[in-house]
Motif scaffolding. Structure first.
Motif, short mmCIF file in Angstrom:
data_model
loop_
_atom_site.label_atom_id
_atom_site.label_comp_id
_atom_site.label_asym_id
_atom_site.label_seq_id
_atom_site.Cartn_x
_atom_site.Cartn_y
_atom_site.Cartn_z
N ALA A 1 0.92 4.02 -2.99
CA ALA A 1 0.62 5.42 -2.68
C ALA A 1 1.76 6.34 -3.14
O ALA A 1 1.51 7.43 -3.67
CB ALA A 1 0.38 5.58 -1.18
N ASP B 1 0.83 -1.21 0.00
CA ASP B 1 0.00 0.00 0.00
C ASP B 1 0.86 1.26 0.00
O ASP B 1 0.55 2.24 -0.69
CB ASP B 1 -0.92 0.01 1.22
CG ASP B 1 -2.03 -1.04 1.12
OD1 ASP B 1 -2.22 -1.59 0.02
OD2 ASP B 1 -2.68 -1.30 2.15
N ARG B 2 1.95 1.22 0.77
CA ARG B 2 2.83 2.40 0.83
C ARG B 2 3.51 2.65 -0.51
O ARG B 2 3.62 3.80 -0.96
CB ARG B 2 3.87 2.19 1.93
CG ARG B 2 4.83 3.36 2.12
CD ARG B 2 5.71 3.15 3.34
NE ARG B 2 6.39 1.86 3.30
CZ ARG B 2 7.47 1.61 2.56
NH1 ARG B 2 7.97 2.56 1.78
NH2 ARG B 2 8.05 0.44 2.60
N ARG C 1 1.70 9.32 -6.22
CA ARG C 1 2.16 10.70 -6.06
C ARG C 1 3.29 11.05 -7.02
O ARG C 1 3.42 12.20 -7.45
CB ARG C 1 2.66 10.93 -4.62
CG ARG C 1 1.61 10.79 -3.55
CD ARG C 1 2.11 11.33 -2.22
NE ARG C 1 3.34 10.67 -1.78
CZ ARG C 1 3.38 9.58 -1.00
NH1 ARG C 1 2.23 9.02 -0.60
NH2 ARG C 1 4.53 9.05 -0.63
#
Length: 295
Positions: free
Chosen positions: A213, A209-210, A217
């Motif tokens: 994400a 998930d990190r 970005r």
């Protein structure tokens, strides 16, 4: 082979698999002692291992139905029933996988993110690939180990830390890789779709998930393509690179799963005769500074 012959062959294969499934269940039942399952036995018991009705009782299925299963009849156990039988028969991970394959079912996967490390024979093989750039990636496509040829062609992974040493991160955010990969957009699509397909086993994992994400970005292409949910599984092909020193080169690449229960893979690039790639790679290796060589 005509349609009737193919159908008969398929039916024969199904029957053989059902018989093998029944024989496998029986062998696991007969090796399991009643005491191991908490079943009390009398002094005159002669049945080796558990009885069919005892396995059925522990697994929560009917005795007649379980008997049919051992006899190789055309009964189709569900994933839930197979999981219950695995527990009842105290099967280990290899035996569970074998049982599900014989039953023609997909075993539910529960992946736990354990520490990853490339060592021992895997590292020895990696370093023996002198004229083949190669590296080992983990479940999240982080580069865990690499050889000198990989440094010569793709750059020094030792200079990268954390998420920057991740294949998805490099492909989508590194100007060096965007220039290096001749067919960048096509390859980036394949990388993203393949990563999505493999990461399905780790949906909800904080590390995944990190990374996702961060990519949302950091890369407009990733941000645009990821919601499309395209999936692919392309493990071989030809990759053309535009090396800053050697110029145009061509490699055949292959991704090989490492059969140790992990999701690590060995990715190997074999230089082709096209564009004099073999000689160019040898020259790059000869000129590689000692401080940039892999450990």
């Amino acid at each position: 082979m005509n349609a009737s012959t193919a159908a008969a062959s398929s039916q024969s294969a199904d029957e053989s698999r059902r018989r093998e499934l029944g024989a496998f269940l029986r062998s696991r039942r007969e090796r399991l002692t009643p005491s191991a399952t908490g079943i009390a036995t009398g002094p005159r018991r002669r049945t080796p291992g558990l009885r069919r009705e005892e396995v059925a009782m522990i697994a929560g299925v009917g005795t007649t139905w379980y008997t049919w299963l051992e006899q190789g009849r055309d009964v189709r156990p569900s994933v839930e029933v197979l999981s219950a039988l695995c527990e009842a028969l105290r099967l280990d991970a290899v035996e569970k996988r074998h049982l599900f394959i014989l039953a023609g079912r997909q075993q539910p996967e529960r992946r736990v993110a354990t520490p990853e490390k490339a060592d021992g024979p895997l590292l020895h093989m990696l370093q023996s690939l002198v004229l083949q750039p190669a590296y080992v990636v983990g479940r999240r496509w982080d580069v865990l180990a690499w050889n000198d040829a990989a440094v010569a062609v793709f750059g020094d992974y030792g200079l990268l830390e954390g998420d920057c040493r991740n294949i998805v991160h490099m492909v989508f955010t590194s100007p060096h890789h965007r220039h290096l990969l001749v067919d960048w957009e096509e390859l980036a699509h394949i990388v993203l779709a393949s990563f999505r397909a493999e990461s399905a086993k780790y949906v909800g994992n904080p590390d995944f998930d990190r990374l996702i994400a961060l990519m949302m970005r950091s890369s407009p292409e990733f941000r645009d393509w990821w919601p499309r949910r395209d999936v692919a599984r392309k493990l071989t092909g030809v990759k053309h690179v535009r090396h800053p020193v050697a110029g145009a080169m061509a490699f055949e690449h292959m991704s090989l799963s490492i059969d140790d229960g992990s999701d690590m893979r060995l990715v190997v690039y074999t230089p082709l005769a096209e564009q004099n790639s073999i000689a160019k790679l040898q020259k790059l290796l000869d000129e590689l500074p000692s401080e940039r060589r892999s450990a």
